[in-house]
Scaffold this active site. Sequence first.
Site, PDB file in Angstrom:
ATOM      1  N   LYS A 222       0.832  -1.329   0.116  1.00 43.35           N
ATOM      2  CA  LYS A 222      -0.200  -0.052  -0.181  1.00 43.35           C
ATOM      3  C   LYS A 222       0.822   1.314   0.090  1.00 43.35           C
ATOM      4  O   LYS A 222       0.671   2.190  -0.737  1.00 43.35           O
ATOM      5  CB  LYS A 222      -1.097   0.055   1.244  1.00 43.35           C
ATOM      6  CG  LYS A 222      -1.843  -1.199   1.291  1.00 43.35           C
ATOM      7  CD  LYS A 222      -2.847  -1.363   2.532  1.00 43.35           C
ATOM      8  CE  LYS A 222      -2.062  -1.033   3.865  1.00 43.35           C
ATOM      9  NZ  LYS A 222      -1.307  -2.538   4.126  1.00 43.35           N
TER      10      LYS A 222
ATOM     11  N   ARG B   1      -9.479   0.779   9.404  1.00 41.30           N
ATOM     12  CA  ARG B   1      -9.110  -0.639   9.397  1.00 41.30           C
ATOM     13  C   ARG B   1     -10.074  -1.385  10.177  1.00 41.30           C
ATOM     14  O   ARG B   1      -9.784  -2.431  10.658  1.00 41.30           O
ATOM     15  CB  ARG B   1      -7.590  -0.427  10.372  1.00 41.30           C
ATOM     16  CG  ARG B   1      -6.430  -0.675   9.636  1.00 41.30           C
ATOM     17  CD  ARG B   1      -5.107  -0.517  10.707  1.00 41.30           C
ATOM     18  NE  ARG B   1      -4.256  -1.362  10.088  1.00 41.30           N
ATOM     19  CZ  ARG B   1      -2.951  -0.811   9.467  1.00 41.30           C
ATOM     20  NH1 ARG B   1      -2.912   0.429   9.246  1.00 41.30           N
ATOM     21  NH2 ARG B   1      -2.198  -1.669   9.204  1.00 41.30           N
TER      22      ARG B   1
ATOM     23  N   ARG C 260      11.983  -5.864   4.541  1.00 41.54           N
ATOM     24  CA  ARG C 260      11.793  -4.272   4.286  1.00 41.54           C
ATOM     25  C   ARG C 260      12.770  -3.436   5.030  1.00 41.54           C
ATOM     26  O   ARG C 260      13.119  -3.818   6.150  1.00 41.54           O
ATOM     27  CB  ARG C 260      10.269  -3.842   4.838  1.00 41.54           C
ATOM     28  CG  ARG C 260      10.144  -2.403   4.852  1.00 41.54           C
ATOM     29  CD  ARG C 260       8.939  -2.080   5.098  1.00 41.54           C
ATOM     30  NE  ARG C 260       8.041  -2.523   6.090  1.00 41.54           N
ATOM     31  CZ  ARG C 260       6.736  -2.330   6.404  1.00 41.54           C
ATOM     32  NH1 ARG C 260       5.887  -1.790   5.348  1.00 41.54           N
ATOM     33  NH2 ARG C 260       6.029  -2.894   7.349  1.00 41.54           N
TER      34      ARG C 260
ATOM     35  N   ARG D 208      11.743  -1.796  10.844  1.00 34.75           N
ATOM     36  CA  ARG D 208      10.706  -1.553  11.758  1.00 34.75           C
ATOM     37  C   ARG D 208      10.552  -2.399  12.885  1.00 34.75           C
ATOM     38  O   ARG D 208      10.791  -3.688  12.612  1.00 34.75           O
ATOM     39  CB  ARG D 208       9.481  -1.539  11.075  1.00 34.75           C
ATOM     40  CG  ARG D 208       8.853   0.182  10.804  1.00 34.75           C
ATOM     41  CD  ARG D 208       7.997   0.037   9.655  1.00 34.75           C
ATOM     42  NE  ARG D 208       6.780  -0.551   9.883  1.00 34.75           N
ATOM     43  CZ  ARG D 208       5.491  -0.429   9.248  1.00 34.75           C
ATOM     44  NH1 ARG D 208       5.444   0.176   8.236  1.00 34.75           N
ATOM     45  NH2 ARG D 208       4.344  -1.133   9.688  1.00 34.75           N
TER      46      ARG D 208
ATOM     47  N   ARG E 188       0.009  -9.170  13.190  1.00 33.90           N
ATOM     48  CA  ARG E 188      -0.637  -8.243  12.392  1.00 33.90           C
ATOM     49  C   ARG E 188      -1.414  -8.713  11.354  1.00 33.90           C
ATOM     50  O   ARG E 188      -2.548  -8.284  10.936  1.00 33.90           O
ATOM     51  CB  ARG E 188       0.068  -7.322  11.793  1.00 33.90           C
ATOM     52  CG  ARG E 188       1.220  -6.251  12.567  1.00 33.90           C
ATOM     53  CD  ARG E 188       2.382  -5.820  12.105  1.00 33.90           C
ATOM     54  NE  ARG E 188       2.277  -4.928  11.004  1.00 33.90           N
ATOM     55  CZ  ARG E 188       3.487  -4.886  10.037  1.00 33.90           C
ATOM     56  NH1 ARG E 188       4.596  -5.573  10.704  1.00 33.90           N
ATOM     57  NH2 ARG E 188       3.430  -4.140   9.054  1.00 33.90           N
TER      58      ARG E 188
HETATM   59  P1  AP5 Z   1       4.785  -1.681   1.812  1.00 30.35           P
HETATM   60  O1  AP5 Z   1       4.398  -0.535   0.575  1.00 30.35           O
HETATM   61  O2  AP5 Z   1       5.599  -0.902   2.950  1.00 30.35           O
HETATM   62  O3  AP5 Z   1       3.645  -2.441   2.288  1.00 30.35           O
HETATM   63  P2  AP5 Z   1       2.405  -1.774   3.165  1.00 30.35           P
HETATM   64  O4  AP5 Z   1       1.033  -2.468   2.436  1.00 30.35           O
HETATM   65  O5  AP5 Z   1       2.410  -0.435   3.141  1.00 30.35           O
HETATM   66  O6  AP5 Z   1       2.698  -2.525   4.699  1.00 30.35           O
HETATM   67  P3  AP5 Z   1       2.621  -1.869   6.078  1.00 30.35           P
HETATM   68  O7  AP5 Z   1       3.420  -2.982   6.770  1.00 30.35           O
HETATM   69  O8  AP5 Z   1       3.295  -0.620   6.093  1.00 30.35           O
HETATM   70  O9  AP5 Z   1       1.331  -1.715   6.404  1.00 30.35           O
HETATM   71  P4  AP5 Z   1       0.996  -2.072   7.589  1.00 30.35           P
HETATM   72  O10 AP5 Z   1      -0.901  -1.847   7.116  1.00 30.35           O
HETATM   73  O11 AP5 Z   1       0.845  -3.187   8.446  1.00 30.35           O
HETATM   74  O12 AP5 Z   1       1.375  -0.802   8.632  1.00 30.35           O
HETATM   75  P5  AP5 Z   1       1.109   0.758   8.773  1.00 30.35           P
HETATM   76  O13 AP5 Z   1       2.334   1.510   8.651  1.00 30.35           O
HETATM   77  O14 AP5 Z   1      -0.150   1.083   8.195  1.00 30.35           O
HETATM   78  O15 AP5 Z   1       5.697  -2.916   1.336  1.00 30.35           O
HETATM   79  C1  AP5 Z   1       6.367  -3.835   2.060  1.00 30.35           C
HETATM   80  C2  AP5 Z   1       7.692  -4.293   1.550  1.00 30.35           C
HETATM   81  O16 AP5 Z   1       7.369  -4.920   0.410  1.00 30.35           O
HETATM   82  C3  AP5 Z   1       8.650  -3.088   1.464  1.00 30.35           C
HETATM   83  O17 AP5 Z   1       9.971  -3.714   1.716  1.00 30.35           O
HETATM   84  C4  AP5 Z   1       8.422  -2.888   0.122  1.00 30.35           C
HETATM   85  O18 AP5 Z   1       9.451  -2.518  -0.672  1.00 30.35           O
HETATM   86  C5  AP5 Z   1       8.077  -4.200  -0.547  1.00 30.35           C
HETATM   87  N1  AP5 Z   1       7.417  -4.328  -1.841  1.00 30.35           N
HETATM   88  C6  AP5 Z   1       6.077  -3.552  -1.980  1.00 30.35           C
HETATM   89  N2  AP5 Z   1       5.539  -3.949  -3.224  1.00 30.35           N
HETATM   90  C7  AP5 Z   1       6.377  -4.952  -3.768  1.00 30.35           C
HETATM   91  C8  AP5 Z   1       5.969  -5.531  -5.149  1.00 30.35           C
HETATM   92  N3  AP5 Z   1       5.105  -5.240  -5.771  1.00 30.35           N
HETATM   93  N4  AP5 Z   1       6.836  -6.774  -5.207  1.00 30.35           N
HETATM   94  C9  AP5 Z   1       8.049  -6.914  -4.313  1.00 30.35           C
HETATM   95  N5  AP5 Z   1       8.168  -6.154  -3.077  1.00 30.35           N
HETATM   96  C10 AP5 Z   1       7.365  -5.348  -2.758  1.00 30.35           C
HETATM   97  O19 AP5 Z   1       0.645   0.623  10.465  1.00 30.35           O
HETATM   98  C11 AP5 Z   1       1.376   0.285  11.315  1.00 30.35           C
HETATM   99  C12 AP5 Z   1       0.631  -0.001  12.756  1.00 30.35           C
HETATM  100  O20 AP5 Z   1       0.096   1.195  12.969  1.00 30.35           O
HETATM  101  C13 AP5 Z   1      -0.396  -0.825  12.721  1.00 30.35           C
HETATM  102  O21 AP5 Z   1       0.200  -2.469  12.879  1.00 30.35           O
HETATM  103  C14 AP5 Z   1      -1.303  -0.466  13.891  1.00 30.35           C
HETATM  104  O22 AP5 Z   1      -0.645  -0.637  14.847  1.00 30.35           O
HETATM  105  C15 AP5 Z   1      -1.053   1.161  13.628  1.00 30.35           C
HETATM  106  N6  AP5 Z   1      -2.148   1.632  12.852  1.00 30.35           N
HETATM  107  C16 AP5 Z   1      -1.993   2.120  11.672  1.00 30.35           C
HETATM  108  N7  AP5 Z   1      -3.177   2.685  11.049  1.00 30.35           N
HETATM  109  C17 AP5 Z   1      -4.105   2.233  12.114  1.00 30.35           C
HETATM  110  C18 AP5 Z   1      -5.377   2.458  12.015  1.00 30.35           C
HETATM  111  N8  AP5 Z   1      -6.257   2.951  10.924  1.00 30.35           N
HETATM  112  N9  AP5 Z   1      -6.156   2.086  13.122  1.00 30.35           N
HETATM  113  C19 AP5 Z   1      -5.592   1.319  14.083  1.00 30.35           C
HETATM  114  N10 AP5 Z   1      -4.130   1.359  14.284  1.00 30.35           N
HETATM  115  C20 AP5 Z   1      -3.572   1.609  13.076  1.00 30.35           C
END
Ligand code: AP5
Length: 208
Positions: free
Chosen positions: A13, A88, A122, A155, A166
């Site tokens: 994402k 979420r 990552r 991270r 997660r």
């Molecule tokens: P990346 O693009 O970083 O993936 P992502 O989907 O953004 O994954 P995240 O882990 O950041 O999402 P998340 O939803 O768990 O965490 P968030 O920060 O929102 O890609 C991942 C890896 O794959 C990278 O190394 C990238 O280079 C690689 N990659 C990408 N695309 C690729 C492809 N096509 N092919 C190969 N490799 C690829 O949230 C973190 C925490 O914050 C949550 O766990 C929660 O505690 C809190 N939080 C955030 N939002 C909320 C909410 N709305 N409500 C409650 N808690 C929340």
Amino acid sequence: MKMILLGPPGAGKGTMAVRIKDELNIPHISTGDLFRAAIKNQTELGVKVKAIIDRGDLVPDELTVALVEERLSQGDTEKGYILDGFPRTTGQADALAVFSAIDVVINFTVKEEEIIRRLSGRRLCRECGAGYHVESIPPKQEGICDKCGGELYVRDDDQIDSIRNRLNVYAGSTEPLISYYTDKGLIKDVDAGRAPEEVFADVKKLIG
Ligand code: AP5
């Protein structure tokens, strides 16, 4: 265009949001990034959420909704925005519907084994936040950001126990949003298990 990027952790994402932002020139709003900035700056919010995020649980809806409502009230969101990682829960989606209409929800699908591979590999830049993957999107020089020369780090919630938690949290709390937004006719599925260029080509078709 007002859009939500939906999908499990590691679906890509954030990676796609950066490209969409450049394409459409609208802000990328990641609740994960907002929380991590609060933790880095040791704000009251950051202190409250650090342990929750490190173990991979969800921050309570009232804190998350207030954060997003405040961000969406800023002037740069008038032409649209990309919500990455919000909503979420159905509670967050109901709250969002009160203060903003949504044009499209892009749902990224990817297999669990690929998610684990992506999250364990990552790397992020401490200075500018740019994202890499040790195998699929490697930096030119190991441990160093191509864009600003900053140090790359892992991270805290990309440890295997937290990744598994997660994924469970996603299945229990966030996956129901697929049918929530399908019922509203807003969901567009994208197979995110392919190379970033292929995924983005499909996204571009959806955003016009
Ligand atoms: P990346 O693009 O970083 O993936 P992502 O989907 O953004 O994954 P995240 O882990 O950041 O999402 P998340 O939803 O768990 O965490 P968030 O920060 O929102 O890609 C991942 C890896 O794959 C990278 O190394 C990238 O280079 C690689 N990659 C990408 N695309 C690729 C492809 N096509 N092919 C190969 N490799 C690829 O949230 C973190 C925490 O914050 C949550 O766990 C929660 O505690 C809190 N939080 C955030 N939002 C909320 C909410 N709305 N409500 C409650 N808690 C929340």
